[in-house]
Scaffold this motif. Structure first.
Motif, mmCIF file in Angstrom:
data_model
loop_
_atom_site.group_PDB
_atom_site.id
_atom_site.type_symbol
_atom_site.label_atom_id
_atom_site.label_comp_id
_atom_site.label_asym_id
_atom_site.label_seq_id
_atom_site.Cartn_x
_atom_site.Cartn_y
_atom_site.Cartn_z
ATOM 1 N N ASP A 26 0.718 -1.230 -0.090
ATOM 2 C CA ASP A 26 0.217 0.044 0.044
ATOM 3 C C ASP A 26 0.697 1.183 0.075
ATOM 4 O OD1 ASP A 26 -3.104 -0.988 0.437
ATOM 5 O OD2 ASP A 26 -1.605 -2.327 1.458
ATOM 6 N N HIS A 28 0.767 3.156 -2.848
ATOM 7 C CA HIS A 28 -0.016 3.874 -3.700
ATOM 8 C C HIS A 28 0.561 5.271 -4.393
ATOM 9 C CE1 HIS A 28 -4.199 2.460 -2.396
ATOM 10 N NE2 HIS A 28 -3.386 1.994 -1.273
ATOM 11 N N ASP A 96 -1.483 -2.757 -3.717
ATOM 12 C CA ASP A 96 -1.625 -1.438 -4.047
ATOM 13 C C ASP A 96 -0.147 -0.584 -3.789
ATOM 14 O OD1 ASP A 96 -4.388 -1.686 -3.975
ATOM 15 O OD2 ASP A 96 -5.032 -0.854 -2.043
ATOM 16 N N HIS A 189 -3.522 -9.756 -0.818
ATOM 17 C CA HIS A 189 -3.620 -8.474 -0.548
ATOM 18 C C HIS A 189 -4.601 -8.179 0.587
ATOM 19 C CE1 HIS A 189 -3.810 -4.056 -1.209
ATOM 20 N NE2 HIS A 189 -5.018 -3.958 -1.252
ATOM 21 N N HIS A 241 -3.833 -3.852 2.597
ATOM 22 C CA HIS A 241 -4.992 -3.278 2.473
ATOM 23 C C HIS A 241 -5.779 -2.560 3.549
ATOM 24 C CE1 HIS A 241 -8.858 -3.206 0.025
ATOM 25 N NE2 HIS A 241 -9.360 -3.855 0.894
ATOM 26 N N HIS A 243 -4.501 -0.605 5.741
ATOM 27 C CA HIS A 243 -3.793 0.839 5.957
ATOM 28 C C HIS A 243 -3.458 0.807 7.494
ATOM 29 C CE1 HIS A 243 -3.711 2.729 2.165
ATOM 30 N NE2 HIS A 243 -4.161 1.605 1.758
#
Ligand SMILES: [Fe+2]
Ligand SMILES: [Fe+2]
Length: 274
Positions: A26, A28, A96, A189, A241, A243
């Motif tokens: 993650d 991003h 991610d 994930h 996933h 966070h």
């Protein structure tokens, strides 16, 4: 490395020579570069700003810091995480990594994978639809329904569960891999909700779990049974996933390690073996 938030875990496994696995997720990435069009750059800048707020939201909701180190550019976080992974024996990236799979995101992700000097597993997240992923690159591993990295006495099996479901074909492949008896780390994930993390995860909504939701396919439950069987060689399940960090037992002998967002520099280091 002091800019990263590193959590360490020991996973004793008889018969496996001690090795370290670096796990992050993650990030991003909202990258742009000299090859980006003006429109792509503008969109990347907008998304970058959006993730300033989003990462802060997740961090503050879970009591995590939001200082300069945590708010650094996603590309810098990725570089820091790759540098740490190069001190381990293998790396696991649980999805991610990119926010929208733009051409610049692909170039930035691939650059990190090229810089990795250790074996790695990368699975796709829900921000990374497979039909937008190119072939013939390191990150193309994300397109595989099931991927395998062999570390000798240990294998890392990546599972694409970005749609929160396991297919019968994935189940068959995993069953065959586990039938060898080789000790196995599973990487995916979306996490599983279980008795121990129910309060922390279930309330986040079904978007954040791959089981225990309306319409959940039976293969998902068969998948859980396969992981948690008393004779299963699975020694750890690594997820992203959420966070936020969540570590919980899937059975009395198997833990799921959910790493918090890489975009604020969170990372897990596992010492596995004996
Ligand atoms: Fe994410
Ligand atoms: Fe996600």
């Amino acid at each position: 490395m002091e800019t990263l938030t590193i959590e360490r875990f020991d996973i004793p496994v008889p018969g496996v020579a001690k090795k370290t696995i670096c796990h992050f997720s993650d990030i991003h990435l909202t990258a742009y570069d000299e090859l980006s069009t003006p429109e792509e750059k503008e969109k990347a800048l907008q998304d970058t700003q959006g993730w300033i707020d989003t990462r802060r939201y997740f961090a503050e909701a879970h009591g995590a810091p939001t200082g300069a180190a945590q708010m650094a550019d996603s590309r810098l976080q990725y570089a820091r995480l790759v540098a740490l992974a190069n001190t381990a024996d293998a790396a696991v990236l649980t999805g991610d990594i990119m926010n929208h799979i733009t051409p610049a995101d692909i170039r930035a992700t691939e650059k990190g994978l090229t810089d990795l000097q250790v074996p790695y597993t990368i699975v796709c997240g829900n921000h990374e639809p497979k039909d937008k992923l190119p072939d013939g690159m390191g990150l193309s591993m994300m397109k595989q329904p099931v991927s395998v990295v062999d570390l000798g006495d240990l294998q890392i099996v990546g599972i694409d569960n970005q749609e929160r479901r396991i297919t019968p074909e994935q189940l068959d492949t995993l069953r065959g891999l586990l039938a060898t008896g080789k000790k196995t780390v599973v990487a995916m994930h979306v996490p599983l909700v279980n008795a121990e993390n129910y309060k922390a995860v279930y309330g986040c909504g079904e978007y954040f779990r791959m089981n225990d939701y309306e319409g959940c396919p039976p293969e998902n439950d068969e998948f859980i049974a396969l992981l948690t069987a008393p004779d299963s060689p699975v020694v750890a399940v690594l997820t992203g996933h959420l966070h936020f960090q969540n570590v919980s037992h899937l059975s009395d002998r198997l833990c799921q390690y959910g790493v918090s967002q890489g975009i604020t520099g969170n990372v897990h280091l596992y010492t596995i073996g004996e």
